[in-house]
Design an enzyme around this catalytic site. Structure first.
Site, PDB file in Angstrom:
ATOM      1  N   ASP A  58      26.152   4.838 -12.011  1.00 43.24           N
ATOM      2  CA  ASP A  58      26.880   3.851 -10.998  1.00 43.24           C
ATOM      3  C   ASP A  58      25.793   2.956 -10.442  1.00 43.24           C
ATOM      4  OD1 ASP A  58      28.278   2.339  -9.227  1.00 43.24           O
ATOM      5  OD2 ASP A  58      29.081   4.357  -8.222  1.00 43.24           O
ATOM      6  N   ILE A  59      25.565   1.841 -11.135  1.00 47.30           N
ATOM      7  CA  ILE A  59      24.455   1.013 -10.892  1.00 47.30           C
ATOM      8  C   ILE A  59      24.913  -0.401 -10.025  1.00 47.30           C
ATOM      9  CG2 ILE A  59      22.315  -0.229 -11.632  1.00 47.30           C
ATOM     10  CD1 ILE A  59      22.763   2.846 -12.386  1.00 47.30           C
ATOM     11  N   GLU A  60      24.584  -0.393  -8.851  1.00 51.32           N
ATOM     12  CA  GLU A  60      24.990  -1.568  -8.016  1.00 51.32           C
ATOM     13  C   GLU A  60      24.031  -2.185  -7.146  1.00 51.32           C
ATOM     14  OE1 GLU A  60      28.676  -0.429  -5.695  1.00 51.32           O
ATOM     15  OE2 GLU A  60      28.968   1.315  -6.882  1.00 51.32           O
ATOM     16  N   ASN A  61      24.248  -3.490  -6.458  1.00 48.08           N
ATOM     17  CA  ASN A  61      23.474  -4.010  -5.779  1.00 48.08           C
ATOM     18  C   ASN A  61      21.987  -4.335  -6.252  1.00 48.08           C
ATOM     19  OD1 ASN A  61      25.899  -3.952  -3.939  1.00 48.08           O
ATOM     20  ND2 ASN A  61      25.483  -2.192  -3.035  1.00 48.08           N
ATOM     21  N   ASP A  63      20.084  -1.970  -7.050  1.00 46.64           N
ATOM     22  CA  ASP A  63      19.338  -1.159  -8.204  1.00 46.64           C
ATOM     23  C   ASP A  63      19.907  -2.131  -9.420  1.00 46.64           C
ATOM     24  OD1 ASP A  63      18.492   1.097  -6.847  1.00 46.64           O
ATOM     25  OD2 ASP A  63      20.779   1.792  -6.545  1.00 46.64           O
TER      26      ASP A  63
END
Length: 291
Positions: A58-61, A63
């Site tokens: 879960d790659i967000e913001n 990252d």
């Protein structure tokens, strides 16, 4: 969290789990660990600890915007996936990424490309169909989600073509996942109701999506009378009137497999029939002929 007991009980009941790394409020391992080998081992420690066959990144913001960390992540996951395959314990890998109605962001597309370039065999891309934060023009969240998922499908076709590993249209749909935020979303004007869930379920079944999830199971109930303002997101209720219905049952209707299940074993092809030139309506193929 007593995860060992909870996972064991779920597996006794025929279910399974997927480990998810990252998230909006956390530092994903690739951003915290600068060494590819150590990063691979960090992922492996968790995979081995809970004996899982599938992981979700879960790659967000920040990252997601960090392309250097993204490359480390792709290389480490590719190494881990090859190791697991060689040992007879294949590892399925999902990417969970934010979307707009036009599909993945530029950073999201870059994350997919990095995985494919590193040799990761992606099970799919799970689109977070929620919190668009733009004027939806009165359209339902189900329709907006369908548009977003169609765009992700097209982007996957393009990504695999650019990686010189083109896939068929149906394969691309099977690599698309959808995760709406049930009920009241973080954006006040966005409310995903049970009718949205029914429409998204019908779309997912028609297109044979590879995954349907939701955020989140602990919110799948009507808020109590003492919850004053349902427009404020709760982590314990949906913010919409559900009656006896649940989003889990509505979104999951018609699906017969769990994303946590062991990867399917391909069915062997039947033996090729022997060509009989005397009965064939067309010339039988020969390696020395030109077609």
């Amino acid at each position: 969290l007593d995860l060992d007991r909870r996972i064991a009980r779920l597996r006794q009941r025929g279910g399974d789990v997927v480990v998810s790394f990252g998230g909006a409020a956390n530092t994903e391992l690739a951003s915290a660990c600068a060494d590819v080998d150590a990063l691979r081992q960090a992922y492996a420690d968790v995979v081995d600890r809970y004996a899982v066959g599938r992981i979700d990144l879960d790659i967000e913001n920040d990252d997601l915007a960090d392309r250097v960390a993204g490359l480390r992540r792709a290389l480490a996951v590719a190494d881990l996936q090859r190791e697991r395959a060689a040992s007879g314990d294949p590892l399925a890998v999902w990417l969970t990424l934010p979307v707009s109605e036009r599909g993945l962001t530029d950073d999201g597309r870059a994350a997919v490309a990095q995985m494919l370039d590193a040799g990761v065999d992606l099970a799919g891309v799970n689109a977070m169909t929620m919190d668009y934060g733009t004027d939806l023009g009165g359209r339902s969240l189900a329709l907006v989600a369908q548009n977003a998922l169609t765009a992700v499908h097209d982007q996957l076709l393009d990504a695999y073509a650019h990686a010189d590993t083109p896939i068929a249209d149906a394969t691309a749909w099977a690599k698309v996942g959808a995760t709406p935020m049930i009920g009241q979303n973080d954006v006040e004007q966005e409310v995903f109701g049970l009718e949205d869930a029914r429409q998204l379920n019908a779309f997912a079944l028609a297109q044979h999506l590879g995954r349907v999830s939701m955020w989140s199971l602990n919110r799948d109930r009507t808020c109590g009378e003492n919850y004053a303002d349902v427009r404020l997101v709760s982590d314990a209720c949906s913010g919409v009137e559900q009656g006896e219905a649940t989003f889990a049952a509505t979104l999951g209707a018609g699906f017969t497999a769990s994303v946590g299940a062991a990867p399917a074993v391909p069915t062997p092809l039947p033996p090729a029939p022997t060509d009989d030139p005397s009965r064939s309506p067309y010339p039988v193929w020969a390696s020395g002929s030109t077609y």
